[in-house]
Design a protein around this motif. Sequence first.
Motif, mmCIF file in Angstrom:
data_model
loop_
_atom_site.group_PDB
_atom_site.id
_atom_site.type_symbol
_atom_site.label_atom_id
_atom_site.label_comp_id
_atom_site.label_asym_id
_atom_site.label_seq_id
_atom_site.Cartn_x
_atom_site.Cartn_y
_atom_site.Cartn_z
ATOM 1 N N GLN A 99 0.834 -1.205 0.000
ATOM 2 C CA GLN A 99 0.000 0.000 0.000
ATOM 3 C C GLN A 99 0.873 1.261 0.000
ATOM 4 O OE1 GLN A 99 -2.705 0.312 3.366
ATOM 5 N NE2 GLN A 99 -2.750 2.523 3.094
ATOM 6 N N HIS A 100 1.952 1.210 0.755
ATOM 7 C CA HIS A 100 2.840 2.369 0.827
ATOM 8 C C HIS A 100 3.491 2.646 -0.534
ATOM 9 C CE1 HIS A 100 6.096 4.604 3.367
ATOM 10 N NE2 HIS A 100 5.450 5.393 2.558
ATOM 11 N N VAL A 101 3.905 1.564 -1.222
ATOM 12 C CA VAL A 101 4.465 1.735 -2.569
ATOM 13 C C VAL A 101 3.401 2.342 -3.491
ATOM 14 C CG1 VAL A 101 5.443 0.548 -4.576
ATOM 15 C CG2 VAL A 101 6.096 -0.175 -2.272
ATOM 16 N N VAL A 136 0.808 4.292 -2.784
ATOM 17 C CA VAL A 136 0.496 5.719 -2.590
ATOM 18 C C VAL A 136 1.643 6.628 -3.055
ATOM 19 C CG1 VAL A 136 -1.191 5.340 -0.754
ATOM 20 C CG2 VAL A 136 1.193 5.762 -0.136
ATOM 21 N N HIS A 137 2.832 6.032 -3.238
ATOM 22 C CA HIS A 137 3.918 6.812 -3.851
ATOM 23 C C HIS A 137 3.824 6.768 -5.370
ATOM 24 C CE1 HIS A 137 6.969 7.953 -0.684
ATOM 25 N NE2 HIS A 137 6.052 7.329 0.019
ATOM 26 N N ALA A 138 3.288 5.656 -5.907
ATOM 27 C CA ALA A 138 3.316 5.418 -7.349
ATOM 28 C C ALA A 138 2.206 6.137 -8.096
ATOM 29 C CB ALA A 138 3.229 3.920 -7.623
ATOM 30 N N PHE A 167 -2.230 12.828 -1.322
ATOM 31 C CA PHE A 167 -2.688 12.678 0.062
ATOM 32 C C PHE A 167 -1.529 12.223 0.955
ATOM 33 C CE2 PHE A 167 -6.541 12.471 -2.436
ATOM 34 C CZ PHE A 167 -7.348 13.361 -1.737
ATOM 35 N N HIS A 168 -0.708 11.320 0.424
ATOM 36 C CA HIS A 168 0.409 10.806 1.209
ATOM 37 C C HIS A 168 1.462 11.888 1.468
ATOM 38 C CE1 HIS A 168 2.938 7.811 3.012
ATOM 39 N NE2 HIS A 168 3.900 7.982 2.142
ATOM 40 N N ARG A 169 1.466 12.910 0.601
ATOM 41 C CA ARG A 169 2.350 14.069 0.770
ATOM 42 C C ARG A 169 2.271 14.671 2.175
ATOM 43 N NH1 ARG A 169 1.509 17.828 -4.497
ATOM 44 N NH2 ARG A 169 -0.320 18.580 -3.406
ATOM 45 N N HIS A 190 1.985 13.229 4.944
ATOM 46 C CA HIS A 190 2.890 12.520 5.853
ATOM 47 C C HIS A 190 4.334 12.985 5.632
ATOM 48 C CE1 HIS A 190 4.492 9.339 8.342
ATOM 49 N NE2 HIS A 190 5.205 8.856 7.350
ATOM 50 N N HIS A 191 4.684 13.224 4.378
ATOM 51 C CA HIS A 191 6.066 13.563 4.033
ATOM 52 C C HIS A 191 6.413 15.028 4.214
ATOM 53 C CE1 HIS A 191 7.827 9.859 2.292
ATOM 54 N NE2 HIS A 191 6.558 9.521 2.207
ATOM 55 N N ALA A 192 5.385 15.896 4.218
ATOM 56 C CA ALA A 192 5.658 17.332 4.215
ATOM 57 C C ALA A 192 6.113 17.851 5.586
ATOM 58 C CB ALA A 192 4.417 18.095 3.750
ATOM 59 N N VAL A 230 15.467 7.878 6.100
ATOM 60 C CA VAL A 230 15.872 7.973 4.688
ATOM 61 C C VAL A 230 14.639 8.261 3.815
ATOM 62 C CG1 VAL A 230 16.882 6.710 2.741
ATOM 63 C CG2 VAL A 230 17.787 6.365 5.051
ATOM 64 N N HIS A 231 13.514 7.620 4.165
ATOM 65 C CA HIS A 231 12.271 7.749 3.400
ATOM 66 C C HIS A 231 11.686 9.164 3.489
ATOM 67 C CE1 HIS A 231 8.614 6.227 1.501
ATOM 68 N NE2 HIS A 231 7.909 6.848 2.424
ATOM 69 N N HIS A 232 12.087 9.921 4.506
ATOM 70 C CA HIS A 232 11.568 11.288 4.679
ATOM 71 C C HIS A 232 12.516 12.350 4.133
ATOM 72 C CE1 HIS A 232 7.793 10.804 7.030
ATOM 73 N NE2 HIS A 232 8.295 9.584 7.147
HETATM 74 ZN ZN LIG Z 1 5.905 7.433 2.140
#
Ligand SMILES: [Zn+2]
Length: 287
Positions: A108-110, A112-114, A121-123, A125-127, A205-207
């Motif tokens: 699922q995580h892959v 929402v990036h793809a 929406f996943h942005r 979390h990353h922002a 690393v993911h962030h």
């Molecule tokens: Zn992510």
Amino acid sequence: MKFDALVIQYEPAIRLGFFLGIFLLMALWELAAPRRALTVSKIVRWSNNIGLVIINSVVLRLLFPAGAIGIAVFAAENGWGLLNYYSLPYVLAIVLAVVALDFVIYLQHVLVHAIPALWRFHRVHHADLDFDLTTGARFHTAEIILSMLIKIATIVVLGPPIVAVVIFEVVLNGMAMFNHANVHLPLAVDRVLRLLLVTPDMHRVHHSTEDNETNSNYGFNLAIWDRIFGTYIDQPRGGHEGMTIGIHKYRDPKQVNWLPGMLALPFIGKITGYAINRREWSKFEDK
Ligand SMILES: [Zn+2]
Ligand SMILES: [Zn+2]
């Protein structure tokens, strides 16, 4: 089974107890041995990140009053799902179910990036401009609803033991706080631990704002999926202290660290902005 009835009865208390306990532990650890200096005040970040968590909890309760546990009970009563169909030893079924649920979360995580619309929406979390235990819980409400739907579909197909669902919810919740924590784990411990589990250094690393680093280390609990599927990156190029956390073009704290800005974040910018087959921050994210 009697044991299941007990677990179902005390499930909210079990989850809340673990959540508060692990939250307190990680918060104290962050104070005692922080990995990086925070760039935005803790009060602002924590009140807004936790505010989003409260909104999400209320929405989930309203939309899915039975929760994931209710679905697992329903699947068990009706004999739905692989693990209800084939009778495996109880403990083996629990382990298989927890591992399978974790694999679905990785996929699922892959996903929402793809997919560009889901990435929007996943942005959220990353922002976050910093990375600490509250980052682990900040997801846009729409992404939380999507997660719940995927979890329900998985439970219906898998038919996991009820205890496995409770264990998974508790572990996922606890691990999200642990692997987003701004803590300094001794490097030797990190190296050994991340053979199996996702550590804070691995998930940090993911962030990163670097696109190839953002698109790696998708795991939340088990570190094996990234290694098996080739999405693993060992360390950030800039080092853990020097790397920049967040998203290149979204660096205004009002937008990314205050609740109204966070909720609006998926809806700004062009819809074609960022897809997996043509992603370069500089070209797409700023138009
Ligand atoms: Zn992510
Ligand atoms: Zn994260």
